[in-house]
Design an enzyme around this catalytic site. Sequence first.
Site, PDB file in Angstrom:
ATOM      1  N   ASN A 189       5.790-115.858  73.059  1.00  0.00           N
ATOM      2  CA  ASN A 189       7.035-115.104  72.909  1.00  0.00           C
ATOM      3  C   ASN A 189       7.907-115.270  74.147  1.00  0.00           C
ATOM      4  O   ASN A 189       7.406-115.324  75.268  1.00  0.00           O
ATOM      5  CB  ASN A 189       6.734-113.623  72.663  1.00  0.00           C
ATOM      6  CG  ASN A 189       5.895-113.429  71.413  1.00  0.00           C
ATOM      7  OD1 ASN A 189       5.810-114.329  70.585  1.00  0.00           O
ATOM      8  ND2 ASN A 189       5.275-112.274  71.271  1.00  0.00           N
TER       9      ASN A 189
ATOM     10  N   ASP B 147      10.363-113.098  74.897  1.00  0.00           N
ATOM     11  CA  ASP B 147      11.086-111.838  75.070  1.00  0.00           C
ATOM     12  C   ASP B 147      10.720-111.068  76.340  1.00  0.00           C
ATOM     13  O   ASP B 147      11.284-109.998  76.595  1.00  0.00           O
ATOM     14  CB  ASP B 147      10.874-110.945  73.833  1.00  0.00           C
ATOM     15  CG  ASP B 147       9.391-110.762  73.484  1.00  0.00           C
ATOM     16  OD1 ASP B 147       8.545-110.786  74.400  1.00  0.00           O
ATOM     17  OD2 ASP B 147       9.082-110.574  72.280  1.00  0.00           O
TER      18      ASP B 147
ATOM     19  N   HIS C  49       6.115-120.577  76.139  1.00  0.00           N
ATOM     20  CA  HIS C  49       7.342-121.168  75.582  1.00  0.00           C
ATOM     21  C   HIS C  49       8.585-120.765  76.366  1.00  0.00           C
ATOM     22  O   HIS C  49       9.695-120.805  75.833  1.00  0.00           O
ATOM     23  CB  HIS C  49       7.490-120.787  74.102  1.00  0.00           C
ATOM     24  CG  HIS C  49       6.482-121.473  73.217  1.00  0.00           C
ATOM     25  ND1 HIS C  49       6.219-121.087  71.918  1.00  0.00           N
ATOM     26  CD2 HIS C  49       5.668-122.533  73.459  1.00  0.00           C
ATOM     27  CE1 HIS C  49       5.281-121.880  71.406  1.00  0.00           C
ATOM     28  NE2 HIS C  49       4.923-122.751  72.316  1.00  0.00           N
TER      29      HIS C  49
ATOM     30  N   CYS D 108      21.595-125.512  82.779  1.00  0.00           N
ATOM     31  CA  CYS D 108      22.558-126.503  82.293  1.00  0.00           C
ATOM     32  C   CYS D 108      21.832-127.848  82.231  1.00  0.00           C
ATOM     33  O   CYS D 108      21.334-128.329  83.257  1.00  0.00           O
ATOM     34  CB  CYS D 108      23.772-126.596  83.207  1.00  0.00           C
ATOM     35  SG  CYS D 108      24.864-127.947  82.700  1.00  0.00           S
TER      36      CYS D 108
ATOM     37  N   CYS E 161      30.124-127.979  84.381  1.00  0.00           N
ATOM     38  CA  CYS E 161      30.168-129.050  83.363  1.00  0.00           C
ATOM     39  C   CYS E 161      30.933-128.652  82.115  1.00  0.00           C
ATOM     40  O   CYS E 161      31.188-129.485  81.263  1.00  0.00           O
ATOM     41  CB  CYS E 161      28.758-129.427  82.938  1.00  0.00           C
ATOM     42  SG  CYS E 161      27.702-129.812  84.307  1.00  0.00           S
TER      43      CYS E 161
ATOM     44  N   SER F 135       0.781-117.235  63.884  1.00  0.00           N
ATOM     45  CA  SER F 135       0.363-118.016  62.713  1.00  0.00           C
ATOM     46  C   SER F 135      -0.526-119.185  63.138  1.00  0.00           C
ATOM     47  O   SER F 135      -1.063-119.887  62.291  1.00  0.00           O
ATOM     48  CB  SER F 135       1.584-118.529  61.939  1.00  0.00           C
ATOM     49  OG  SER F 135       2.376-119.353  62.769  1.00  0.00           O
TER      50      SER F 135
HETATM   51  N1  APR Z   1       0.762-107.344  63.582  1.00  0.00           N
HETATM   52  C1  APR Z   1      -0.014-108.460  63.553  1.00  0.00           C
HETATM   53  N2  APR Z   1       0.421-109.637  63.053  1.00  0.00           N
HETATM   54  C2  APR Z   1       1.664-109.691  62.558  1.00  0.00           C
HETATM   55  C3  APR Z   1       2.523-108.562  62.541  1.00  0.00           C
HETATM   56  C4  APR Z   1       2.020-107.335  63.074  1.00  0.00           C
HETATM   57  N3  APR Z   1       2.759-106.213  63.128  1.00  0.00           N
HETATM   58  N4  APR Z   1       3.705-108.928  61.984  1.00  0.00           N
HETATM   59  C5  APR Z   1       3.584-110.235  61.666  1.00  0.00           C
HETATM   60  N5  APR Z   1       2.355-110.705  62.011  1.00  0.00           N
HETATM   61  C6  APR Z   1       1.828-112.075  61.938  1.00  0.00           C
HETATM   62  C7  APR Z   1       2.231-112.864  60.726  1.00  0.00           C
HETATM   63  O1  APR Z   1       1.290-112.650  59.681  1.00  0.00           O
HETATM   64  C8  APR Z   1       2.162-114.316  61.250  1.00  0.00           C
HETATM   65  O2  APR Z   1       0.857-114.864  61.087  1.00  0.00           O
HETATM   66  O3  APR Z   1       2.354-112.773  63.042  1.00  0.00           O
HETATM   67  C9  APR Z   1       2.413-114.153  62.749  1.00  0.00           C
HETATM   68  C10 APR Z   1       3.760-114.683  63.198  1.00  0.00           C
HETATM   69  O4  APR Z   1       3.774-116.059  63.018  1.00  0.00           O
HETATM   70  P1  APR Z   1       5.060-116.958  63.389  1.00  0.00           P
HETATM   71  O5  APR Z   1       6.293-116.359  62.818  1.00  0.00           O
HETATM   72  O6  APR Z   1       4.742-118.345  62.989  1.00  0.00           O
HETATM   73  O7  APR Z   1       5.166-116.818  64.983  1.00  0.00           O
HETATM   74  P2  APR Z   1       4.338-117.598  66.102  1.00  0.00           P
HETATM   75  O8  APR Z   1       2.957-117.895  65.667  1.00  0.00           O
HETATM   76  O9  APR Z   1       4.507-116.835  67.353  1.00  0.00           O
HETATM   77  O10 APR Z   1       5.150-118.947  66.208  1.00  0.00           O
HETATM   78  C11 APR Z   1       4.798-119.873  67.208  1.00  0.00           C
HETATM   79  O11 APR Z   1       6.661-121.257  66.734  1.00  0.00           O
HETATM   80  O12 APR Z   1       8.863-121.480  66.201  1.00  0.00           O
HETATM   81  C12 APR Z   1       7.970-121.527  67.217  1.00  0.00           C
HETATM   82  O13 APR Z   1       8.417-121.292  69.466  1.00  0.00           O
HETATM   83  C13 APR Z   1       8.287-120.529  68.295  1.00  0.00           C
HETATM   84  O14 APR Z   1       6.756-119.347  69.691  1.00  0.00           O
HETATM   85  C14 APR Z   1       7.047-119.673  68.361  1.00  0.00           C
HETATM   86  C15 APR Z   1       5.992-120.559  67.755  1.00  0.00           C
END
Ligand code: APR
Length: 241
Positions: free
Chosen positions: A99, A101, A116, A124, A147, A186
Amino acid sequence: MFSKAIELIKNSKNIAVLTGAGISVASGIPDFRSPGGLWDRFDPFEYAHIDSFTNDPYKVWKMLKEMNNLVAKAQPNYTHIALKELENLGKKVTIITQNIDSLHSRAGSSNVYEYHGVWDKLLCIKCNRRDNMTNFPLDSVPICPICNFPYKPEIVFFGEPIDPDISNNSLYSVKNSDIFMVIGTSAQVYPAASLPQIAHSYSKPIIEINLETTPITHSLSTIYLKGKSEEIMKQIIDKIR
Ligand code: APR
């Protein structure tokens, strides 16, 4: 499953944790791949690849502005707080977060690898000048004054490498951990997704917390706790205390 997870955490001194977008959903930042998430609306290869930014930064900033609105308002939630709480309970906790954030650091965690990058720093790509997002109005595209080209947030776009120090330190912390927790990701974006494989190859017990199963749930995870991480982490901390 839950009591086995508690036992593993209680008996560990060094805990490495991989976190993903799911843990910041409770802070008001939707994850990327769930319905309604950013990648449901913007094709990541069109809007989050470094070549897209180089070719048409204003197009990419349409997506980045949405992200900015969400990240600027977000506050740490109980998952971030619980990971700091584990430190207060005497554990060495090393967080590897996908994340951008900064919510782990804002919750007070001491060892955080921002795999990340971070949202609020700007670079820039023409002259390497650096700036801070907070120096610009929320709804604007921040522009390099030298720039006249849009700044890029210091986040890792697709097609960009992970900072080698962060990558090496993350590997080191996984290898030196007693257990590895994988929370709210994920687990499909590499190289971060290789960390559970590495933990498994070093026979580290893996505790996965997620709303749904992932590619690692049945192959690598020792324990899978299904649900919202902010609720499950609360139960874990209550038990360990
Ligand atoms: N508690 C636990 N799990 C959760 C919750 C929650 N409240 N809400 C959502 N999830 C899970 C979803 O089921 C999913 O498996 O969090 C996961 C989020 O997956 P992604 O959206 O794919 O996010 P992430 O795995 O962080 O993505 C990895 O991909 O696009 C790039 O750079 C971006 O850092 C990011 C990377």
